[in-house]
Design an enzyme around this catalytic site. Structure first.
Site, PDB file in Angstrom:
ATOM      1  N   GLN A  51       5.133 101.044-103.629  1.00  0.00           N
ATOM      2  CA  GLN A  51       3.647 100.383-104.076  1.00  0.00           C
ATOM      3  C   GLN A  51       2.866 101.377-104.609  1.00  0.00           C
ATOM      4  O   GLN A  51       2.950 102.828-104.058  1.00  0.00           O
ATOM      5  CB  GLN A  51       2.831  99.712-103.098  1.00  0.00           C
ATOM      6  CG  GLN A  51       1.839  98.673-103.755  1.00  0.00           C
ATOM      7  CD  GLN A  51       1.168  97.731-102.767  1.00  0.00           C
ATOM      8  OE1 GLN A  51       2.081  97.432-101.883  1.00  0.00           O
ATOM      9  NE2 GLN A  51       0.189  97.188-102.956  1.00  0.00           N
ATOM     10  N   HIS A  71       0.813 101.256 -93.180  1.00  0.00           N
ATOM     11  CA  HIS A  71       1.543 102.288 -92.502  1.00  0.00           C
ATOM     12  C   HIS A  71       0.740 102.805 -91.333  1.00  0.00           C
ATOM     13  O   HIS A  71       0.636 104.060 -91.096  1.00  0.00           O
ATOM     14  CB  HIS A  71       2.421 103.201 -93.194  1.00  0.00           C
ATOM     15  CG  HIS A  71       3.562 102.640 -94.154  1.00  0.00           C
ATOM     16  ND1 HIS A  71       4.694 102.058 -93.805  1.00  0.00           N
ATOM     17  CD2 HIS A  71       3.489 102.353 -95.334  1.00  0.00           C
ATOM     18  CE1 HIS A  71       5.316 101.672 -94.938  1.00  0.00           C
ATOM     19  NE2 HIS A  71       4.600 101.509 -95.930  1.00  0.00           N
ATOM     20  N   GLN A 130       8.685  99.407 -89.749  1.00  0.00           N
ATOM     21  CA  GLN A 130       8.347 100.253 -90.930  1.00  0.00           C
ATOM     22  C   GLN A 130       6.898  99.848 -91.430  1.00  0.00           C
ATOM     23  O   GLN A 130       6.175 100.653 -92.068  1.00  0.00           O
ATOM     24  CB  GLN A 130       9.407  99.849 -91.960  1.00  0.00           C
ATOM     25  CG  GLN A 130       9.089 100.333 -93.375  1.00  0.00           C
ATOM     26  CD  GLN A 130       9.125  99.503 -94.536  1.00  0.00           C
ATOM     27  OE1 GLN A 130       8.545  98.549 -94.549  1.00  0.00           O
ATOM     28  NE2 GLN A 130      10.047  99.853 -95.419  1.00  0.00           N
ATOM     29  N   ARG A 146       5.268  89.513 -97.371  1.00  0.00           N
ATOM     30  CA  ARG A 146       5.025  91.013 -96.831  1.00  0.00           C
ATOM     31  C   ARG A 146       3.563  91.280 -97.337  1.00  0.00           C
ATOM     32  O   ARG A 146       2.674  91.851 -96.813  1.00  0.00           O
ATOM     33  CB  ARG A 146       6.295  92.008 -96.990  1.00  0.00           C
ATOM     34  CG  ARG A 146       5.864  93.127 -96.508  1.00  0.00           C
ATOM     35  CD  ARG A 146       7.204  94.324 -96.699  1.00  0.00           C
ATOM     36  NE  ARG A 146       6.981  95.635 -96.084  1.00  0.00           N
ATOM     37  CZ  ARG A 146       6.626  96.656 -96.904  1.00  0.00           C
ATOM     38  NH1 ARG A 146       5.892  96.396 -98.064  1.00  0.00           N
ATOM     39  NH2 ARG A 146       6.592  97.817 -96.485  1.00  0.00           N
ATOM     40  N   SER A 202       8.836 102.581 -98.454  1.00  0.00           N
ATOM     41  CA  SER A 202       8.323 101.307 -97.966  1.00  0.00           C
ATOM     42  C   SER A 202       8.889  99.981 -98.595  1.00  0.00           C
ATOM     43  O   SER A 202      10.063  99.887 -98.249  1.00  0.00           O
ATOM     44  CB  SER A 202       6.733 101.579 -98.332  1.00  0.00           C
ATOM     45  OG  SER A 202       6.072 100.691 -97.663  1.00  0.00           O
ATOM     46  N   LEU A 203       8.046  99.424 -99.639  1.00  0.00           N
ATOM     47  CA  LEU A 203       8.888  98.114-100.054  1.00  0.00           C
ATOM     48  C   LEU A 203      10.274  98.497-100.664  1.00  0.00           C
ATOM     49  O   LEU A 203      10.957  97.596-100.714  1.00  0.00           O
ATOM     50  CB  LEU A 203       8.018  97.592-100.987  1.00  0.00           C
ATOM     51  CG  LEU A 203       7.826  97.853-102.339  1.00  0.00           C
ATOM     52  CD1 LEU A 203       8.696  97.360-103.300  1.00  0.00           C
ATOM     53  CD2 LEU A 203       6.405  97.522-102.603  1.00  0.00           C
TER      54      LEU A 203
END
Length: 313
Positions: free
Chosen positions: A10, A204, A253, A120, A95-96
């Protein structure tokens, strides 16, 4: 030349993403249509035309970035004849981007991934009231120094290292007051720069535990296959070759540090010297030489980039 394929996270989203690819390639159009159908919305129109503020919403940005990455990969695979196991040693996603990597590796079906990332994004956005959290980039301090800054800045609030992106480029996340204290402390301790980031939620960090719980529930119901190429996981910076461990890693995560610098160093230590970023932007390929000057990175976003990569492969 030994390669890894990596997938952006992102922040890389931009109006117009994927549009040139959709115009040029039936395989790419098929990906965008499948994602639109899975979500019951015209995400592709939002990607191609905007508005930007709507595209930037976490619940839209996450599946959009995955869709563009998968469109690039599908063109390479369908129209370029690229076999993932024959073309790279490892995969990773920021991440994603781990979901994009796992979709390319056959662990997830595309429609399932689109729905997972929509959920998510909604869960991450909803975990913390707007304005209550913050993130900041601390530049010029190493990871251990940032860990110490985060601990000292917390004062009973949450302040966690969120992204270890490259040497001297670490992001912290948590309660707004604690992150603001971290910015001031980092500057006092010699940071070259310490700046609050324009983000919609404190990603996070432990404040996102409700989102992690939500993902645990939905991932439990999703069919997963072993990845065709090992994934170097954000949480461990180590390779994963079995579907069995994926749900736990993807849940952890959400609240854990993205160990990107260590992931790239693991790849370097295991013969990777070329990192190929598939999807929107050039963030990850740009980090490569900051992590290790012996490695090279290239971004593959549109038809011309794909053509150049196919010649290299």
């Amino acid at each position: 030349m030994a390669r890894a394929f990596v997938f952006p996270g992102q922040g890389s989203q931009a109006v117009g993403m994927g549009s040139a690819l959709a115009e040029a390639s039936p395989a790419a159009r098929e990906v965008f249509e499948e994602v639109d159908d899975a979500l019951g919305q015209s995400l592709s129109r939002l990607m191609f035309e905007g508005p930007g503020d709507e595209l930037t919403l976490t619940e839209n940005a996450q599946p959009a970035l995955m869709a563009h990455s998968m469109a690039v990969f599908r063109v390479l695979e369908r129209e370029g004849g690229v076999s993932l196991p024959a073309s790279c040693l490892y995969l990773a996603g920021h991440s994603l981007g781990e979901y994009s990597a796992l979709t390319a590796a056959g662990s997830f079906r595309l429609a399932d991934t689109a729905r997972l990332l929509k959920l998510r994004g909604q869960a991450m956005q909803g975990a913390v009231p707007v304005g209550a959290g913050a993130m900041a980039a601390l530049l010029g301090l190493d990871f251990e120094q940032v860990e110490e800054v985060a601990r000292d800045a917390a004062e009973g609030d949450v302040c966690d290292p969120a992204n270890d992106n490259a040497p001297g480029q670490v992001v912290v996340s948590g309660d707004r007051a604690a992150v603001e204290r971290a910015v001031a402390l980092a500057k006092a301790r010699g940071a070259r720069r310490a700046i609050l980031l324009d983000v919609s939620a404190p990603f996070h960090c432990s404040l996102l535990q409700p989102a992690a719980d939500a993902m645990a529930e939905v991932l439990d119901a999703v069919d997963m296959q072993d990845p065709s190429v090992p994934l170097v996981a954000n949480v461990t910076a180590q390779p994963v070759e079995s579907a069995a461990g994926l749900p736990d890693l993807l849940v952890r995560q959400v609240t854990a540090t993205v160990r990107w610098r260590e992931s790239m160093m693991f790849m370097r230590d295991n013969n990777v010297d070329r990192v190929v970023e598939l999807g929107t932007g050039k963030v990850l390929s740009g980090l490569v030489r900051r992590i290790d000057r012996e490695m090279s990175g290239v971004a593959v976003e549109g038809p011309d980039d794909i053509e150049a990569l196919l010649k290299e492969l």
